[in-house]
Write a protein that holds these residues in place. Structure first.
Motif, PDB file in Angstrom:
ATOM      1  N   GLY A 449       0.815  -1.208   0.000  1.00 54.86           N
ATOM      2  CA  GLY A 449       0.000   0.000   0.000  1.00 54.86           C
ATOM      3  C   GLY A 449       0.844   1.252   0.000  1.00 54.86           C
ATOM      4  O   GLY A 449       0.509   2.245  -0.628  1.00 54.86           O
ATOM      5  N   MET A 450       1.971   1.210   0.700  1.00 50.68           N
ATOM      6  CA  MET A 450       2.817   2.384   0.799  1.00 50.68           C
ATOM      7  C   MET A 450       3.726   2.556  -0.410  1.00 50.68           C
ATOM      8  O   MET A 450       4.480   3.519  -0.485  1.00 50.68           O
ATOM      9  CB  MET A 450       3.633   2.320   2.087  1.00 50.68           C
ATOM     10  N   GLU A 451       3.677   1.646  -1.344  1.00 49.68           N
ATOM     11  CA  GLU A 451       4.444   1.809  -2.577  1.00 49.68           C
ATOM     12  C   GLU A 451       3.724   2.680  -3.592  1.00 49.68           C
ATOM     13  O   GLU A 451       4.278   3.012  -4.633  1.00 49.68           O
ATOM     14  CB  GLU A 451       4.726   0.438  -3.202  1.00 49.68           C
ATOM     15  N   ASP A 452       2.479   3.051  -3.317  1.00 48.02           N
ATOM     16  CA  ASP A 452       1.703   3.806  -4.298  1.00 48.02           C
ATOM     17  C   ASP A 452       2.393   5.122  -4.658  1.00 48.02           C
ATOM     18  O   ASP A 452       2.824   5.880  -3.781  1.00 48.02           O
ATOM     19  CB  ASP A 452       0.308   4.105  -3.754  1.00 48.02           C
ATOM     20  N   MET A 453       2.455   5.370  -5.951  1.00 46.11           N
ATOM     21  CA  MET A 453       3.038   6.605  -6.483  1.00 46.11           C
ATOM     22  C   MET A 453       1.974   7.302  -7.333  1.00 46.11           C
ATOM     23  O   MET A 453       1.288   6.686  -8.134  1.00 46.11           O
ATOM     24  CB  MET A 453       4.255   6.268  -7.352  1.00 46.11           C
ATOM     25  N   ASN A 454       1.825   8.583  -7.118  1.00 43.82           N
ATOM     26  CA  ASN A 454       0.879   9.409  -7.863  1.00 43.82           C
ATOM     27  C   ASN A 454      -0.549   8.853  -7.823  1.00 43.82           C
ATOM     28  O   ASN A 454      -1.159   8.559  -8.857  1.00 43.82           O
ATOM     29  CB  ASN A 454       1.327   9.571  -9.318  1.00 43.82           C
ATOM     30  N   PRO A 455      -1.148   8.723  -6.631  1.00 40.94           N
ATOM     31  CA  PRO A 455      -2.557   8.340  -6.563  1.00 40.94           C
ATOM     32  C   PRO A 455      -3.416   9.388  -7.258  1.00 40.94           C
ATOM     33  O   PRO A 455      -3.203  10.594  -7.073  1.00 40.94           O
ATOM     34  CB  PRO A 455      -2.835   8.271  -5.062  1.00 40.94           C
ATOM     35  N   ILE A 456      -4.362   8.931  -8.029  1.00 36.61           N
ATOM     36  CA  ILE A 456      -5.081   9.834  -8.929  1.00 36.61           C
ATOM     37  C   ILE A 456      -5.889  10.880  -8.178  1.00 36.61           C
ATOM     38  O   ILE A 456      -5.990  12.033  -8.608  1.00 36.61           O
ATOM     39  CB  ILE A 456      -5.964   9.023  -9.905  1.00 36.61           C
ATOM     40  N   LEU A 457      -6.453  10.498  -7.029  1.00 30.73           N
ATOM     41  CA  LEU A 457      -7.228  11.471  -6.265  1.00 30.73           C
ATOM     42  C   LEU A 457      -6.336  12.594  -5.753  1.00 30.73           C
ATOM     43  O   LEU A 457      -6.681  13.778  -5.859  1.00 30.73           O
ATOM     44  CB  LEU A 457      -7.945  10.779  -5.109  1.00 30.73           C
ATOM     45  N   SER A 458      -5.189  12.259  -5.202  1.00 36.29           N
ATOM     46  CA  SER A 458      -4.293  13.287  -4.673  1.00 36.29           C
ATOM     47  C   SER A 458      -3.819  14.235  -5.769  1.00 36.29           C
ATOM     48  O   SER A 458      -3.665  15.440  -5.545  1.00 36.29           O
ATOM     49  CB  SER A 458      -3.089  12.640  -3.984  1.00 36.29           C
ATOM     50  N   LEU A 459      -3.588  13.705  -6.969  1.00 34.03           N
ATOM     51  CA  LEU A 459      -3.167  14.563  -8.079  1.00 34.03           C
ATOM     52  C   LEU A 459      -4.222  15.632  -8.366  1.00 34.03           C
ATOM     53  O   LEU A 459      -3.893  16.798  -8.620  1.00 34.03           O
ATOM     54  CB  LEU A 459      -2.922  13.726  -9.334  1.00 34.03           C
ATOM     55  N   ALA A 460      -5.493  15.231  -8.327  1.00 31.45           N
ATOM     56  CA  ALA A 460      -6.565  16.202  -8.582  1.00 31.45           C
ATOM     57  C   ALA A 460      -6.723  17.175  -7.423  1.00 31.45           C
ATOM     58  O   ALA A 460      -6.962  18.375  -7.633  1.00 31.45           O
ATOM     59  CB  ALA A 460      -7.873  15.465  -8.842  1.00 31.45           C
ATOM     60  N   LEU A 461      -6.607  16.678  -6.206  1.00 32.94           N
ATOM     61  CA  LEU A 461      -6.754  17.543  -5.037  1.00 32.94           C
ATOM     62  C   LEU A 461      -5.673  18.614  -5.011  1.00 32.94           C
ATOM     63  O   LEU A 461      -5.929  19.768  -4.629  1.00 32.94           O
ATOM     64  CB  LEU A 461      -6.703  16.711  -3.760  1.00 32.94           C
ATOM     65  N   ILE A 462      -4.466  18.252  -5.407  1.00 35.99           N
ATOM     66  CA  ILE A 462      -3.378  19.240  -5.445  1.00 35.99           C
ATOM     67  C   ILE A 462      -3.673  20.309  -6.490  1.00 35.99           C
ATOM     68  O   ILE A 462      -3.460  21.512  -6.242  1.00 35.99           O
ATOM     69  CB  ILE A 462      -2.044  18.526  -5.714  1.00 35.99           C
ATOM     70  N   ARG A 463      -4.162  19.913  -7.649  1.00 38.56           N
ATOM     71  CA  ARG A 463      -4.554  20.907  -8.662  1.00 38.56           C
ATOM     72  C   ARG A 463      -5.612  21.853  -8.100  1.00 38.56           C
ATOM     73  O   ARG A 463      -5.527  23.085  -8.244  1.00 38.56           O
ATOM     74  CB  ARG A 463      -5.107  20.198  -9.901  1.00 38.56           C
ATOM     75  N   LEU A 464      -6.629  21.277  -7.473  1.00 37.27           N
ATOM     76  CA  LEU A 464      -7.726  22.083  -6.935  1.00 37.27           C
ATOM     77  C   LEU A 464      -7.222  23.042  -5.865  1.00 37.27           C
ATOM     78  O   LEU A 464      -7.551  24.237  -5.878  1.00 37.27           O
ATOM     79  CB  LEU A 464      -8.792  21.154  -6.347  1.00 37.27           C
ATOM     80  N   LEU A 465      -6.421  22.539  -4.933  1.00 37.00           N
ATOM     81  CA  LEU A 465      -5.939  23.356  -3.828  1.00 37.00           C
ATOM     82  C   LEU A 465      -5.130  24.549  -4.308  1.00 37.00           C
ATOM     83  O   LEU A 465      -5.402  25.701  -3.913  1.00 37.00           O
ATOM     84  CB  LEU A 465      -5.092  22.490  -2.885  1.00 37.00           C
ATOM     85  N   PHE A 466      -4.159  24.297  -5.160  1.00 35.23           N
ATOM     86  CA  PHE A 466      -3.267  25.391  -5.542  1.00 35.23           C
ATOM     87  C   PHE A 466      -3.931  26.363  -6.517  1.00 35.23           C
ATOM     88  O   PHE A 466      -3.652  27.562  -6.482  1.00 35.23           O
ATOM     89  CB  PHE A 466      -1.952  24.834  -6.082  1.00 35.23           C
ATOM     90  N   LYS A 467      -4.835  25.877  -7.364  1.00 29.48           N
ATOM     91  CA  LYS A 467      -5.611  26.809  -8.193  1.00 29.48           C
ATOM     92  C   LYS A 467      -6.468  27.698  -7.308  1.00 29.48           C
ATOM     93  O   LYS A 467      -6.579  28.914  -7.539  1.00 29.48           O
ATOM     94  CB  LYS A 467      -6.497  26.035  -9.174  1.00 29.48           C
ATOM     95  N   GLY A 468      -7.091  27.105  -6.301  1.00 32.82           N
ATOM     96  CA  GLY A 468      -7.910  27.897  -5.398  1.00 32.82           C
ATOM     97  C   GLY A 468      -7.100  28.923  -4.641  1.00 32.82           C
ATOM     98  O   GLY A 468      -7.522  30.080  -4.475  1.00 32.82           O
ATOM     99  N   LEU A 469      -5.923  28.532  -4.167  1.00 29.15           N
ATOM    100  CA  LEU A 469      -5.086  29.465  -3.426  1.00 29.15           C
ATOM    101  C   LEU A 469      -4.605  30.621  -4.301  1.00 29.15           C
ATOM    102  O   LEU A 469      -4.488  31.762  -3.828  1.00 29.15           O
ATOM    103  CB  LEU A 469      -3.892  28.728  -2.819  1.00 29.15           C
TER     104      LEU A 469
END
Length: 718
Positions: A449-469
């Motif tokens: 489980g901890m080997e996961d790289m670039n989980p798709i949800l987190s990629l979208a959340l980061i886009r949303l967060l920084f665009k909002g900021l």
């Protein structure tokens, strides 16, 4: 909507019970009639001769560490014994327009009507009893739940009985005391109910979190509540709910979906109004001390989900409690990020409680005795609701309130992301719960489980967060020196991973690591609620999104109800399929009280129908309004006062395959952009001020109409 109109419509949409509830008490969602005022919640169970009213409150928590000790608990209730109703018929209605429960019990010798309601403006319970045919004997019992390391007391002041339940002690993080005080207009808790008369049971409920002298305050309020006071409370109650229902409406020619659209808003209004204590997983209808998953605030979607429909439905006020526990937990989150990961910013467990209470502590060799479950995305996912509220309202005071939380989440990701080969990469962020807290999960499962790289949800959340900021910081004139970095992250965050499955290119859960999860809708949560893809996105992404939904085929899902239908609408999936499958879920996975329930949660399902229907009727992804974008064009529909991004409140109607009108109220005076509803016809735009209608200028480019607005003005396209 005119008052007479919404009352007539809501009369059709009620919860109907022809037999007593089957699963009250329960560790999950109750199936009994529910009433509430956003803080105090009451549900009912039992046969006609023994009606039990279960009383719970959003702030009645046992604040003890170590999972699952800390969580909301049952306070108590009132039993109404009417022996003459043994073998009587059972019929009960949960009426949305009046926000009450009316039960009628017909026995061989007597018939009794019981009307119960929680006043919208007081933490009280009013029960009205009347009978026909012959008199019946009534006995009342007030009780509070016992055990689970609590202490209880009972007492009497004149005609008022009271009972308290307390969680105190050295191992309690903060004390909780709840009190119920009760009296009856008959002057006794054992009386004869005569035909043609009415008796009132009045109970007031308080906790130490709102009243310093909770017993005295509650007893005093009961003593002062006579029939005149009850009528005053009733008028305030009717006014509050009238104003609530007038805020928005839909009419889509489908009474079942309309019923659950209104029913979902009713449930949220009943459980989400205490600004200091947000509702837990199962709202304020707690009937045991062991609610599933501790009944807490689960941050890997369960806590956030209940409110995803209220923003576009113009019920933003119901989201007021949402931010409080997240902000109260910030000091913990800073410490965890620093001590456990050596990072800046905020790092939250999967489960938290009010007042900074950690509810996810456990004995485990992993994660320093916490249940982070391998996921780094809990705080980023928590910003979704904050950003939804901002985009739908452009309330700068609110933006300033949540800005410190948003920036500290940004601090974490700025520090945690790895920039390599021209892109930002996320390592060791599990897409799904690793599950370190049971012995059945091996070291091998944890490592994978901890080997996961670039989980798709987190990629979208980061886009949303920084665009909002980027946008919020400009409006607030803050952190100009940080915007270059934020912009760089938005522009260079890794693309959404894809792979081939069942002959189609679809989204992969991670770029490396977990490829797919058969029984979950994780592969579409970057669409909704994270907002990563919409009808304005690259056509190739839209095709991949639709194919992913087809391959998932998870319309019925343990956890997916709040996401799958709205995600499908957001990317333009076949509306006939969406509506058919949504109807199926409402029919097959609902209780008479209008709760939609799946195995994985409770009030989270309140967003499923509203958010999906709203997105089918009105979309404003990327700040451009689309009317009926994913709606069968041969199916008449209308909506009044739904919210669009940009602080616009919109009303429109589709009839005979044509949009007949568009009314747009601008709250903040932003430029309005709307896809042309009449691409082959002439139209005009007027500013409406009473009877005065003033034409305004507009531009048309790529089928998008743009025009300037003034705050507080209404505009009609015709």
């Amino acid at each position: 909507m005119e008052a007479v109109e919404w009352k007539k419509r809501l009369d059709k949409y009620k919860g109907v019970f022809t037999e007593p509830p089957k699963i009250v008490p329960t560790d999950k969602v109750v199936d009994g009639p529910v009433i509430g005022n956003g803080d105090l919640g009451v549900t009912t169970s039992g046969n006609p001769e023994h009606q039990r009213l279960w009383i719970s409150k959003t702030d009645f928590w046992k604040a003890k560490l170590m999972y699952p000790n800390g969580g909301p608990c049952l306070l108590g209730g009132i039993d109404i014994h009417i022996p003459d109703l043994a073998n009587a018929s059972y019929y009960s209605e949960q009426r949305l327009n009046e926000a009450n429960v009316v039960s009628t019990f017909h026995g061989a010798a007597a018939s009794v009507t019981m009307t119960s309601w929680v006043p919208a403006t007081e933490n009280a319970l009013i029960v009205e009893l009347s009978c026909e045919k012959q008199a019946v004997s009534v006995k009342l019992d007030l009780w509070v739940h016992q055990g689970n390391e609590s202490t209880t007391e009972h007492g009497q002041y004149g005609d008022v009985a009271w009972a308290t339940r307390k969680f105190t002690g050295q191992d309690i993080e903060w004390p909780t005391e709840g009190v119920i005080a009760m009296s009856c207009s008959a002057g006794s808790h054992l009386f004869e109910l005569q035909p043609g008369t009415k008796q009132y049971i009045v109970a007031y409920v308080a906790t130490n979190h709102e009243e310093e002298n909770d017993i005295q305050e509650s007893v005093g309020k009961v003593e002062r509540t006579d029939e005149n006071r009850i009528e005053s409370l009733r008028l305030e109650h009717v006014q509050w709910w009238s104003q609530f229902w007038a805020k928005s409406s839909i009419e889509i020619g489908d009474e079942l979906l309309e019923k659950f659209w209104y029913g979902s808003h009713y449930i949220m209004a009943c459980c989400s109004r205490n600004k200091k204590f947000a509702p837990g997983l199962f709202g304020n209808w707690i009937t045991t001390d062991t609610p599933a998953w501790a009944g807490d605030y689960h941050l890997n979607y369960n806590y956030q989900a209940p409110w995803w429909g209220v923003y576009s439905s113009n019920h933003v006020e119901l989201s007021e409690p949402y931010d409080t526990p997240l902000i109260e937990y910030m000091s913990n989150g800073r410490r965890y990020a620093d001590e456990y990961l050596g990072r800046k910013g905020l790092y939250y467990d999967v489960g938290i409680g009010p007042k900074g209470l950690p509810t996810a502590l456990c004995t485990t060799p992993y994660e320093n005795g916490h249940m982070f479950l391998g996921q780094k995305s809990n705080t980023a996912l928590s910003t979704v609701n904050m950003l939804m509220r901002f985009y739908y309202t452009y309330d700068l005071e609110y933006a300033g309130f949540v800005y410190p939380f948003l920036t500290e989440v940004a601090d974490f990701w700025e520090d945690y992301l790895t920039f390599e080969e021209g892109r930002y990469v996320i390592y060791r962020d599990s897409i799904h719960e690793v599950g370190t807290y049971t012995e059945s999960h091996s070291d091998d499962n944890w490592d994978r489980g901890m080997e996961d790289m670039n989980p798709i949800l987190s990629l979208a959340l980061i886009r949303l967060l920084f665009k909002g900021l980027l946008e919020i910081s400009e409006h607030l004139n803050l952190d100009a020196n940080r915007r270059e970095k934020w912009s760089h992250i938005v522009q260079h965050i890794s693309a959404y991973p894809t792979f081939e499955r069942e002959g189609k290119t679809i989204f992969r859960l991670t770029e490396q690591g977990t490829e797919w999860w058969e029984d979950n809708t994780l592969a579409i949560q970057h669409i909704w609620p994270a907002g990563g893809i919409g009808l304005d996105s690259d056509p190739k992404l839209l095709e991949i999104a639709k194919d992913t939904i087809t391959v998932i085929n998870r319309w019925t899902d343990y956890n997916g109800f709040p996401t799958i239908f709205t995600a499908a609408a957001r990317v333009g999936y076949d509306p006939e399929i969406i509506l058919r499958q949504l109807r199926h879920q409402c029919l097959e996975h609902s209780f008479p009280n209008l709760f939609i329930f799946f195995g994985g949660g409770g009030i989270e399902c309140c967003s499923g129908v509203p958010s999906a229907i709203n997105e089918m009727l009105l979309q404003s992804h990327e700040q451009a309004i689309r009317l009926f974008p994913v709606w069968p064009q041969d199916k008449d529909a209308s909506f009044k006062d739904l919210r669009a991004v940009g602080a616009f409140v919109v009303s429109s109607k589709l009839a005979d395959e044509n949009i007949t009108h568009v009314d747009i109220k601008s709250e903040k005076g932003k430029t309005c952009r709307i896809f042309n509803p009449w691409p082959n016809k002439e139209f005009s735009i007027v500013e409406v001020d009473g009877d005065q209608r003033t034409p305004i200028e507009w531009q048309l480019s790529a089928n998008v109409i743009s025009f300037e607005t003034q705050a507080g003005k209404t505009y009609t396209l015709q």
